[in-house]
Structures are given as structure tokens and as C-alpha cells.
Enzyme design. Sequence first.
Site, PDB file in Angstrom:
ATOM      1  N   ASP A  11       0.851  -1.192   0.000  1.00 43.77           N
ATOM      2  CA  ASP A  11       0.000   0.000   0.000  1.00 43.77           C
ATOM      3  C   ASP A  11       0.882   1.237   0.000  1.00 43.77           C
ATOM      4  O   ASP A  11       2.055   1.175   0.379  1.00 43.77           O
ATOM      5  CB  ASP A  11      -0.927   0.013   1.215  1.00 43.77           C
ATOM      6  CG  ASP A  11      -1.903   1.191   1.176  1.00 43.77           C
ATOM      7  OD1 ASP A  11      -2.636   1.320   0.178  1.00 43.77           O
ATOM      8  OD2 ASP A  11      -1.920   1.992   2.133  1.00 43.77           O
ATOM      9  N   SER A  12       0.293   2.354  -0.401  1.00 43.92           N
ATOM     10  CA  SER A  12       1.032   3.614  -0.367  1.00 43.92           C
ATOM     11  C   SER A  12       1.320   4.054   1.061  1.00 43.92           C
ATOM     12  O   SER A  12       2.183   4.912   1.279  1.00 43.92           O
ATOM     13  CB  SER A  12       0.231   4.701  -1.090  1.00 43.92           C
ATOM     14  OG  SER A  12      -1.014   4.910  -0.438  1.00 43.92           O
ATOM     15  N   CYS A  74      -4.095  -1.169  -2.530  1.00 43.76           N
ATOM     16  CA  CYS A  74      -4.135   0.279  -2.718  1.00 43.76           C
ATOM     17  C   CYS A  74      -4.935   0.536  -3.986  1.00 43.76           C
ATOM     18  O   CYS A  74      -4.567   0.072  -5.060  1.00 43.76           O
ATOM     19  CB  CYS A  74      -2.711   0.828  -2.862  1.00 43.76           C
ATOM     20  SG  CYS A  74      -2.624   2.586  -3.288  1.00 43.76           S
ATOM     21  N   GLU A 159      -3.291   9.364   7.557  1.00 38.34           N
ATOM     22  CA  GLU A 159      -1.858   9.094   7.697  1.00 38.34           C
ATOM     23  C   GLU A 159      -1.233   9.898   8.830  1.00 38.34           C
ATOM     24  O   GLU A 159      -0.231   9.484   9.413  1.00 38.34           O
ATOM     25  CB  GLU A 159      -1.137   9.395   6.382  1.00 38.34           C
ATOM     26  CG  GLU A 159      -1.374   8.371   5.285  1.00 38.34           C
ATOM     27  CD  GLU A 159      -0.529   7.112   5.460  1.00 38.34           C
ATOM     28  OE1 GLU A 159       0.562   7.199   6.057  1.00 38.34           O
ATOM     29  OE2 GLU A 159      -0.973   6.037   5.009  1.00 38.34           O
ATOM     30  N   CYS A 193     -10.948   3.101  -1.075  1.00 38.95           N
ATOM     31  CA  CYS A 193      -9.585   3.390  -0.619  1.00 38.95           C
ATOM     32  C   CYS A 193      -9.415   2.611   0.668  1.00 38.95           C
ATOM     33  O   CYS A 193     -10.272   2.682   1.555  1.00 38.95           O
ATOM     34  CB  CYS A 193      -9.375   4.883  -0.374  1.00 38.95           C
ATOM     35  SG  CYS A 193      -7.758   5.281   0.363  1.00 38.95           S
ATOM     36  N   HIS A 195      -7.630   3.053   3.116  1.00 35.57           N
ATOM     37  CA  HIS A 195      -7.509   3.873   4.320  1.00 35.57           C
ATOM     38  C   HIS A 195      -8.869   4.156   4.962  1.00 35.57           C
ATOM     39  O   HIS A 195      -8.973   4.336   6.175  1.00 35.57           O
ATOM     40  CB  HIS A 195      -6.870   5.225   3.985  1.00 35.57           C
ATOM     41  CG  HIS A 195      -5.399   5.198   3.750  1.00 35.57           C
ATOM     42  ND1 HIS A 195      -4.837   4.656   2.625  1.00 35.57           N
ATOM     43  CD2 HIS A 195      -4.363   5.677   4.494  1.00 35.57           C
ATOM     44  CE1 HIS A 195      -3.522   4.794   2.678  1.00 35.57           C
ATOM     45  NE2 HIS A 195      -3.209   5.398   3.805  1.00 35.57           N
TER      46      HIS A 195
END
Length: 280
Positions: A11-12, A74, A159, A193, A195
Amino acid sequence: MAASTPIGIFDSGIGGLTVFRSIVEALPGYDYLYLGDNGRAPYGNRSFKTIHQYTWECVQWMFKQGCPLVILACNTASAKALRTIQQQDLAAHHADKRVLGVIRPTAEVIGNYTQTGQIGVLGTKGTVQSGSYLIEINHFAPDLKVYQQACPLWVPLIENGEYDKPGTDYYVKMYLDELMAQSPDIDTILLACTHYPLLADKIKAQLPAGINVVAQGDIVAASLVNYLERHPEIEGKLTKTANRRFYTTIDDTADFDHHASQFFKDEVKSEFVDVREGCD
């Protein structure tokens, strides 16, 4: 001692850990290697070229660690880099390896969640602009109406550990209002996403009752189980000692571990890596 050949999860940043958790629950005995490219996150506003470069560098690094199979957990990387990696990079450099994404398995089943046939997709700017969900959902369920909404501020908030703070409520409501203004008949919202599940409680609190909020973890995990059953030539390469390793491209591993442990719902101890060294 035999070399480990784990399943790679990429993942990013830390969002892919929500998918990783579901995969571990479905396939607990396998070895895994997780890589978060936190040093260059977020990916959402970057170009196709840059996202492909970053993703391919990370995938190559994971291949060098012994991963015969890498899951791009991702959506932005799946939307902007996966096709080039599958059709060009693997053929040229790693024909014996496999890289899978999260968009296609999600598109295959998302129609099962809606009664009105109208679906909202929340994603990064890159995922939305790529049109990947519109294309893939239309392929599997052409009768569905799909509305998209980019949420460019959500990943940076997550993040930076702001996902449970009161101030984030404003930005959650802002994007949800923009999505629901497109159609009052949306009854299913896809968190496109990995996240976004960390915002699930805030998202549900801002929506009318009866709207399904769908995360991808269980969908991707079920798809991976099916893939391994259909591809014994890949499954047979994977080692099974229930070992899990975590890596990040940000040198503050303590900060990564703190937030990652909340995503993964278990203790995370990571190592820093520079994935750019020795890439093709």
C-alpha cells in the site's frame, strides 16, 4: 533453513493493513510481507507515470524478498499502475510472478449490496479520475448507476493520525454531502480506498439510516482464497509458517508502528527500507 516465500501486501501507506487484516483472518497459516510506501504517500494526487514508477519499485523490492505473489492493497496503485505492471513489466522482467489488485474483485460483487441499483464510490482523486470503477462495474453489472466522489483530504488526515479526531468530522460530512447530492437514491457506498475503513464510524454517523457502507477487506480476502484455489502453481510456492513482516519507507518506524497497530488490530513492529536501491 528453506527461504521464505511470503504473500506480499503493498500500500502507499498504512491503509492496506485493513485489507491485510482480513486476508490473515481468511488465510492465517501463510507467510506475509507488508510494505507501506509512507515516505512518498499519499499517492492520490500524483500522475499515472509517478504512481507506476513508485508502485513498480515497491513490487520489485518485494519480489527480491521472495514474494511470488503481490497484492496491491491500494486502489490508486490498482487504478493507475496495475495494468502496466501486469501487461508489460511482469512479461519483461518477472514472468513467473503475479501482481493482483483490489478493484476487479470489488467490482465483481458490489452489485450484490444494492437494492436501488445506485452506488456511490468514495476514493482518492487518482482513483476517481482513472474511471477504473466505472469501467469495471459496468463490465460486471451494466445496469448499475455509479456516482463517484473524490476525497483528497481523507488520506492525509488518516496518515497523520487524525482519523478519530473531532475536526475530521467536517471533512467527512463535506465529501458525503457532495456525493449524496448527486442522487438521493444511492443506497450503497463503497469505500474505494483501503484507508477509509478507519473513518467508517464517522461516515456512517453522517449518512441516512439504511445506507450500506462497504469496505474491501473481506471482499479482497475472499477473492484471494478463490485465486489460490484456482492457481496451485502459485499457491504451491508459498511458505506457511504464519510469519508476518512489516516494512515502511519512512524512517520514523515508531510512528508507523503506532498507527499501523490500530489499523491491523495487532502489534506491528516494522523496519525501514529504501525500495529504490537496485531497481530495474
